[in-house]
Design an enzyme around this catalytic site. Structure first.
Site, mmCIF file in Angstrom:
data_model
loop_
_atom_site.group_PDB
_atom_site.id
_atom_site.type_symbol
_atom_site.label_atom_id
_atom_site.label_comp_id
_atom_site.label_asym_id
_atom_site.label_seq_id
_atom_site.Cartn_x
_atom_site.Cartn_y
_atom_site.Cartn_z
ATOM 1 N N SER A 53 -7.260 1.036 0.571
ATOM 2 C CA SER A 53 -5.869 0.803 0.696
ATOM 3 C C SER A 53 -5.640 -0.578 -0.040
ATOM 4 C CB SER A 53 -5.609 0.147 2.254
ATOM 5 O OG SER A 53 -6.477 -0.826 2.528
ATOM 6 N N ASP B 94 0.928 4.061 -3.183
ATOM 7 C CA ASP B 94 0.486 5.392 -2.825
ATOM 8 C C ASP B 94 1.335 6.314 -3.722
ATOM 9 O OD1 ASP B 94 -0.886 7.490 -1.486
ATOM 10 O OD2 ASP B 94 0.880 7.536 -0.269
ATOM 11 N N GLU C 104 0.874 -1.274 -0.090
ATOM 12 C CA GLU C 104 0.134 -0.058 0.153
ATOM 13 C C GLU C 104 0.901 1.460 0.076
ATOM 14 O OE1 GLU C 104 -3.077 2.479 3.092
ATOM 15 O OE2 GLU C 104 -2.464 0.205 3.523
ATOM 16 N N GLU D 142 -4.540 0.661 -3.692
ATOM 17 C CA GLU D 142 -2.889 1.073 -3.715
ATOM 18 C C GLU D 142 -2.255 -0.019 -3.680
ATOM 19 O OE1 GLU D 142 -3.271 5.562 -1.455
ATOM 20 O OE2 GLU D 142 -3.569 3.646 -0.152
#
Length: 234
Positions: A120, A51, A47, A123
């Protein structure tokens, strides 16, 4: 994760994983790993990586689309489209909530419907794609799934004006109350959703607004309230 679900997801992202364990990890929540005494890896680091890749690709898109914008303007746009609401909408449309591996406690408390957890997972998928296929594979996926939505949000003529902040300033100045927003309806398919939102002061409905995201619909409701209650038209 069942094989059919993995196969369908690979078809959706346009990439067959050389290391299927990465895809498995991307959809494994920390609560699931904890219940297995960390004998499996969870998705938090993926994650984190996803990101960063997402910020880069969306930043590239905004840089290209708005060449005369300042750094501050571009940052504002990115913050408005790379957020929990947008990412969770995309993840739901892809069915990631049905593929997530959650601990029993998290599952019982509705973890598969929590926007934070669903976002999440999106990502983490980006991070897994980056590690398994490289930057171009991850970039292609983001462009395919995310940029069209970002294009619609940023292309809205009212994007730059923060009507919610202006309305709150005026309402609190006159009554000390804070405007509240409620979703009245969600229409259209998951990938092209339209939201209908109302803005209330106390229990009085002041106005309604529509938008491609909840935040955009709230802005439109605030704009309409400003026009109706304060005669502000720009």
């Amino acid at each position: 994760m069942i094989d059919q679900g993995r196969k369908s997801l690979e078809e959706r992202v346009g990439h067959q994983f050389k290391n299927p364990a990465l895809l498995e990890r991307a959809l494994t929540h920390k609560s699931f790993a904890n219940e297995l005494r960390n004998t499996v890896e969870h998705n938090e680091k993926l994650e984190f990586l996803g990101d960063a890749v997402l910020d880069l690709v969306v930043g590239e898109f905004l840089y290209e689309k708005f060449p005369t914008d300042t750094e501050g303007g571009l940052s504002k746009k990115r913050a408005s489209i790379v957020n929990e609401e947008v990412l969770s909408e995309l993840a739901l449309e892809m069915g990631l909530n049905k593929l997530m591996q959650l601990g029993k406690g998290e599952a019982l408390t509705g973890g598969a419907q929590k926007p934070r957890l669903i976002a999440s997972s999106f990502e983490a998928i980006v991070g897994a794609l980056y590690l398994d296929g490289g930057f171009e594979v991850a970039r292609s996926f983001i462009r395919q799934e995310f940029v069209p939505l970002a294009d619609r949000v940023c292309g809205h003529e009212d994007f730059e004006r923060d009507y919610k902040t202006r309305l709150q300033e005026l309402v609190q100045k006159s009554s000390k109350e804070t405007p509240r927003y409620e979703v009245l309806a969600e229409e259209g398919p998951p990938h092209d959703r339209e939201f209908l939102v109302c803005v209330k002061v106390k229990e009085d409905v002041w106005a309604q607004g529509r938008g491609r995201s909840k935040k955009n619909a709230e802005q439109m409701a605030a704009k309409n309230a400003l026009e109706m209650k304060y005669k502000e038209t720009n």
